[in-house]
Design an enzyme around this catalytic site. Structure first.
Site, PDB file in Angstrom:
ATOM      1  N   ARG A 149       0.864  -1.172   0.000  1.00  0.00           N
ATOM      2  CA  ARG A 149       0.000   0.000   0.000  1.00  0.00           C
ATOM      3  C   ARG A 149       0.907   1.231   0.000  1.00  0.00           C
ATOM      4  O   ARG A 149       2.016   1.198   0.538  1.00  0.00           O
ATOM      5  CB  ARG A 149      -0.911   0.023   1.228  1.00  0.00           C
ATOM      6  N   LYS A 186      -3.076  -2.722   7.704  1.00  0.00           N
ATOM      7  CA  LYS A 186      -4.323  -2.385   8.382  1.00  0.00           C
ATOM      8  C   LYS A 186      -4.491  -3.220   9.651  1.00  0.00           C
ATOM      9  O   LYS A 186      -4.120  -4.388   9.680  1.00  0.00           O
ATOM     10  CB  LYS A 186      -5.499  -2.604   7.439  1.00  0.00           C
ATOM     11  N   HIS A 254      -2.199   2.148  -6.134  1.00  0.00           N
ATOM     12  CA  HIS A 254      -3.010   0.953  -5.923  1.00  0.00           C
ATOM     13  C   HIS A 254      -3.123   0.117  -7.202  1.00  0.00           C
ATOM     14  O   HIS A 254      -3.364  -1.085  -7.129  1.00  0.00           O
ATOM     15  CB  HIS A 254      -4.400   1.341  -5.394  1.00  0.00           C
ATOM     16  N   ARG A 257      -0.342  -2.218  -6.941  1.00  0.00           N
ATOM     17  CA  ARG A 257      -0.666  -3.266  -5.955  1.00  0.00           C
ATOM     18  C   ARG A 257      -1.591  -4.305  -6.592  1.00  0.00           C
ATOM     19  O   ARG A 257      -1.394  -5.516  -6.428  1.00  0.00           O
ATOM     20  CB  ARG A 257      -1.311  -2.630  -4.728  1.00  0.00           C
ATOM     21  N   HIS A 280      -4.155  -9.187   3.566  1.00  0.00           N
ATOM     22  CA  HIS A 280      -5.604  -9.198   3.741  1.00  0.00           C
ATOM     23  C   HIS A 280      -5.973 -10.057   4.950  1.00  0.00           C
ATOM     24  O   HIS A 280      -5.483 -11.189   5.085  1.00  0.00           O
ATOM     25  CB  HIS A 280      -6.295  -9.780   2.499  1.00  0.00           C
ATOM     26  N   TYR A 289      -9.379 -11.095  -7.060  1.00  0.00           N
ATOM     27  CA  TYR A 289      -8.331 -11.269  -8.060  1.00  0.00           C
ATOM     28  C   TYR A 289      -8.524 -12.537  -8.884  1.00  0.00           C
ATOM     29  O   TYR A 289      -7.934 -12.665  -9.958  1.00  0.00           O
ATOM     30  CB  TYR A 289      -6.959 -11.265  -7.383  1.00  0.00           C
TER      31      TYR A 289
END
Length: 311
Positions: A149, A186, A254, A257, A280, A289
């Site tokens: 990110r 995150k 992004h 990414r 994730h 994806y």
């Protein structure tokens, strides 16, 4: 009741304009939405409309090609009108309450083709480069190599540093010898991500000319002022680089990414590995994806199979 009912929209819209002081543009939008409700119902006897009627109207709008976003906005407007109407007259219930718009289709993330990604990375990579250009190359290579990110990239230090002297402990750092970066994603989740050979080479070239940060930090990537780079500056520099490289789509961090994830999945088919690399928390976030991967396969099929397209 029916004679009086024709006044309800006008009274409601009047209150929106005078008491809530909504703009004329917004009030006009509410007026159009209520007019469409009348058109769908075929009458203006507002208390007669039921929950079933509203659901049927929403389905009809959807079948007519209106987007989920547009239908959701209209339902919201109708719901607000009936909330107001229930304070004027007795209603059995708000007929719009509980009616939901169709689910919005998930927009697939944009990803570059492998060829476009390689072209972007290799653009202007030869010859003598100024320190700022070496910084950019290292950042862009690392974004694509490791799927970071942009906030994770901007937060990287050259090495791990402990908290002290008014500076926080490192949330992310480069371990060039091990060929990896450690980042905090995150939810404060820390992960190690491999760094590919071209990115390691670009990072080495940048570190050889990187000046000492003026803010006293160990920031890996620096702005023109010598302080830690910001995500916004990374976005601006990448956009300019992509334009110079002639990349056919708008490129932001992004996109790199997404390209990283899509290309790794195309090559390996290992969704769990991609999940770990991206950081994730749920495999559900990574499964999008697989749709990108199918799009790639479908494109290859369309180009290669002699019976893929109708004559």
């Amino acid at each position: 009741m029916k004679t009086a009912a024709t006044d309800w929209p006008a009274r409601y819209l009047g209150e929106l304009a005078t008491q809530r002081q909504l703009s004329p543009h917004t009030v006009a939008a509410y007026r159009r939405d209520l007019a469409e409700l009348v058109s769908l119902a075929g009458h203006e006897d507002w208390p007669r409309l039921t929950h079933h009627d509203i659901r049927r109207f929403a389905a009809k709008l959807h079948a007519g090609g209106q987007s989920a976003r547009s239908i959701a906005r209209k339902l919201s407007g109708w719901r607000g009108f009936y909330d107001w109407l229930s304070r004027q007259i007795t209603l059995a219930a708000n007929p719009v309450e509980g009616v939901r718009a169709p689910r919005r289709p998930k927009n697939l993330p944009k990803a570059l083709s492998v060829d476009d990604a390689v072209q972007l990375m290799e653009a202007n990579a030869k010859g003598h480069a100024e320190p700022a250009e070496l910084c950019d190359r290292a950042m862009f290579e690392l974004l694509y190599s490791s799927g970071l990110r942009v906030s994770e990239l901007a937060g990287l230090d050259t090495v791990y540093t402990e908290a002290g002297k008014g500076m926080p402990a490192s949330l992310g750092w480069l371990d060039l010898q091990a060929g990896e970066v450690v980042v905090t994603g995150k939810g404060g989740k820390m992960r190690r991500v491999p760094v590919g050979a071209p990115a390691r080479s670009a990072l080495s070239a940048w570190l050889a000319v990187r000046p000492a940060p003026r803010d006293g930090s160990a920031a890996l990537f620096l702005s023109n002022r010598g302080s830690r780079i910001t995500p916004r500056v990374v976005q601006t520099r990448l956009k300019a680089h992509a334009l110079r490289a002639g990349t056919p789509v708008h490129v932001h961090p992004h996109v790199l990414r997404h390209s990283f994830a899509s290309h790794v999945l195309q090559s390996s088919g290992d969704l769990r590995a991609v999940q770990e690399l991206l950081g994730h928390a749920s495999i559900t976030s990574t499964q999008i994806y697989t749709a990108l991967d199918f799009q790639h396969l479908a494109a290859v099929y369309d180009k290669a199979h002699p019976r893929a397209k109708a004559k």
